[in-house]
Design an enzyme around this catalytic site. Structure first.
Site, mmCIF file in Angstrom:
data_model
loop_
_atom_site.group_PDB
_atom_site.id
_atom_site.type_symbol
_atom_site.label_atom_id
_atom_site.label_comp_id
_atom_site.label_asym_id
_atom_site.label_seq_id
_atom_site.Cartn_x
_atom_site.Cartn_y
_atom_site.Cartn_z
ATOM 1 N N HIS A 1 4.464 1.000 12.521
ATOM 2 C CA HIS A 1 3.645 2.099 13.091
ATOM 3 C C HIS A 1 4.364 2.821 14.232
ATOM 4 C CE1 HIS A 1 -0.612 0.737 11.582
ATOM 5 N NE2 HIS A 1 0.331 0.562 10.671
ATOM 6 N N HIS B 1 0.829 -1.214 0.000
ATOM 7 C CA HIS B 1 0.000 0.000 0.000
ATOM 8 C C HIS B 1 0.860 1.260 0.000
ATOM 9 C CE1 HIS B 1 0.440 0.573 4.423
ATOM 10 N NE2 HIS B 1 0.394 -0.751 4.466
ATOM 11 N N ASP C 1 6.511 -0.204 6.627
ATOM 12 C CA ASP C 1 5.076 -0.292 6.357
ATOM 13 C C ASP C 1 4.622 0.914 5.541
ATOM 14 O OD1 ASP C 1 2.377 -1.030 6.527
ATOM 15 O OD2 ASP C 1 2.100 0.022 8.418
ATOM 16 N N ASP D 1 -0.051 4.338 1.121
ATOM 17 C CA ASP D 1 -0.290 5.319 2.184
ATOM 18 C C ASP D 1 0.483 4.882 3.429
ATOM 19 O OD1 ASP D 1 -1.883 3.033 2.509
ATOM 20 O OD2 ASP D 1 -3.432 4.106 3.618
ATOM 21 N N GLU E 1 -4.913 1.811 2.697
ATOM 22 C CA GLU E 1 -4.936 0.619 3.555
ATOM 23 C C GLU E 1 -4.972 0.988 5.027
ATOM 24 O OE1 GLU E 1 -3.484 -2.701 6.020
ATOM 25 O OE2 GLU E 1 -2.518 -0.755 5.776
ATOM 26 N N GLU E 2 -4.366 2.130 5.387
ATOM 27 C CA GLU E 2 -4.171 2.449 6.806
ATOM 28 C C GLU E 2 -5.420 3.000 7.502
ATOM 29 O OE1 GLU E 2 -1.907 1.386 8.453
ATOM 30 O OE2 GLU E 2 0.025 1.419 7.436
#
Length: 437
Positions: free
Chosen positions: A410, A99, A131, A101, A165-166
């Site tokens: 994250h 992804h 990520d 984003d 996605e986030e």
């Protein structure tokens, strides 16, 4: 082509090309933070760099076999589907879930600038390295190598770079829309590898999540006259203890959790406490405890929600029987015809995933991991990947892996390791090679 020839053709990750591309992507990370309504990502900023890298080897320029499809449902928020065509119709494998984003980053809390890539030995540092912009760059390099070397493969290889996605608060932007439009249907004919986990091992199970709120109403009164109050804190604590006890009795550790290597069984616990404020000498009128259920995929989300509602209903009916705290603590004031009240509500829930351990995709991923990393130890966690469950329900054979670091996922000071990404590339090459046989 035989497997060994495919691996030889694909070779190793071109580190210089990978680092150059990832540097460009991390340079855009500030503009692809996903936290609406304040921060709405512009994934097309990432798309542009990926396309620039692949266009010279595409049918669009006549320079190569790659078929590139830029699919957009909201302005500046595209997805990119890239296909390397094989020779056998219907034979296919795909890498999906990279992804474009990222989660938010506050530069004042980091030891380095999150929005520009810095290199510290083997560490590639910046928001999105683990990520998931690191994977975007990695799969781009894989597709570029296919476009350059043009191996004669039986299988088509498809890469799907996705938006949004986030955060799911704006629907119809990413993979959900691609599935709805049938743009991924042909991927059902072969294994789909979702590349958005971490630590180089197959992630074979994830959890469902049920966010809940327990709102408790008592009666406000002076704390020196506690016998005239219904203390919502005491009622909430006792009620929650009872609810948790019943939950763990009804949803105990499941036998399959050991097979899948789940780190924890299903859990139900508080994570936030809210009350309306007031003086220290005042028992408030109400409070809210919020938390979540993390559910292993061997239990059903609607069943759990039904049970939680039943527990609360029973507690309200039998509120006189709930444990109290001291001689004047009570939840009913008969003279005033007042009873404390407990209400439970839920935000959007999602189900967990148990990957199919019998599938060809799983066996190929394990073999490739053993080859590249030296050992294979699949794992499961009760973190959630709701998009994967939706794909599984639609009939896709989903397997998941990732080559960033769980410890920086994250997190502040996010980084990945170049050496891990090199092994990830070898896993991908081995998957393609094995599926030729």
């Amino acid at each position: 082509m035989v497997a060994s020839a495919v691996k030889e053709t694909l070779g190793d990750l071109n580190k210089d090309s990978f680092v150059t591309l990832l540097t460009k992507l991390i340079g855009e990370s500030k503009y692809v933070q996903n936290n609406p309504p304040e921060l709405i990502p512009e994934e097309d900023r990432i798309v542009r760099h990926v396309r620039d890298s692949l266009l010279p080897h595409s049918t669009a320029t006549g320079g190569g076999p790659l078929i590139i499809n830029h699919v957009t449902y909201k302005p500046n928020r595209g997805n990119l589907i890239v296909e390397y065509p094989g020779t056998e119709p219907g034979k296919i494998l795909s890498f999906v879930g990279m992804h474009m984003d990222v989660v938010t980053a506050n530069p004042s809390e980091w030891d380095f600038d999150p929005f520009s890539m810095s290199i510290d030995g083997d560490k590639l540092r910046g928001r999105g390295t683990t990520d998931c912009l690191g994977h975007v760059a990695l799969v781009t390099e894989l597709m570029k190598k296919l476009g350059q070397t043009k191996p004669k493969l039986k299988s088509s290889v498809v890469a799907v770079f996705i938006a949004s996605e986030e955060n799911s608060s704006i629907p119809g932007v990413g993979v959900d829309a691609l599935v709805k439009d049938g743009l991924l249907d042909k991927l059902k004919n072969g294994p789909l590898f979702w590349i958005d986990t971490a630590d180089k091992q197959p992630c074979i199970g994830t959890g469902g999540m049920i966010p809940w709120k327990l709102h408790v109403t008592g009666k406000l009164f002076h704390s020196g006259l506690a016998h005239k109050a219904i203390n919502p804190f005491e009622l909430a604590m006792e009620a929650l203890k009872d609810i948790q006890t019943r939950f763990y009795k009804d949803f105990p550790p499941h036998a399959k959790e050991q097979v899948y290597g789940f780190a924890t069984p299903s859990t139900m616990k508080p994570t936030q406490w809210i009350y309306p404020g007031g003086g220290i000498n005042q028992i408030p009128a109400d409070c809210t405890i919020s938390g979540d259920v993390r559910l292993t995929p061997f239990y059903d989300v609607p069943d759990v929600m039904k049970k939680l509602n039943e527990y609360v209903e029973d507690l309200n009916t039998n509120i006189e029987k709930i444990g109290t705290r001291g001689p004047v603590s009570k939840y009913v004031l008969p003279d005033e015809n007042l009873r404390g009240r407990i209400e439970i509500s839920f935000d959007e829930a999602s189900s967990g995933v148990a990957c199919n351990l019998e599938s060809r995709g799983f066996h190929v991923l394990c073999e490739a991991t053993k080859d590249a990393v030296g050992h294979v130890k699949p794992y499961s966690i009760t973190g959630t990947l709701p998009l994967i469950r939706e794909l599984q329900d639609e009939g896709f054979d989903v397997q998941t892996a990732g080559y960033g670091l769980m410890s920086t996922y994250h997190a502040k000071n996010e980084y990945c390791l170049l050496s891990d990404m090199c092994q990830g590339y070898q896993v991908f090459a081995s998957i393609i090679a094995q599926l030729e046989d």
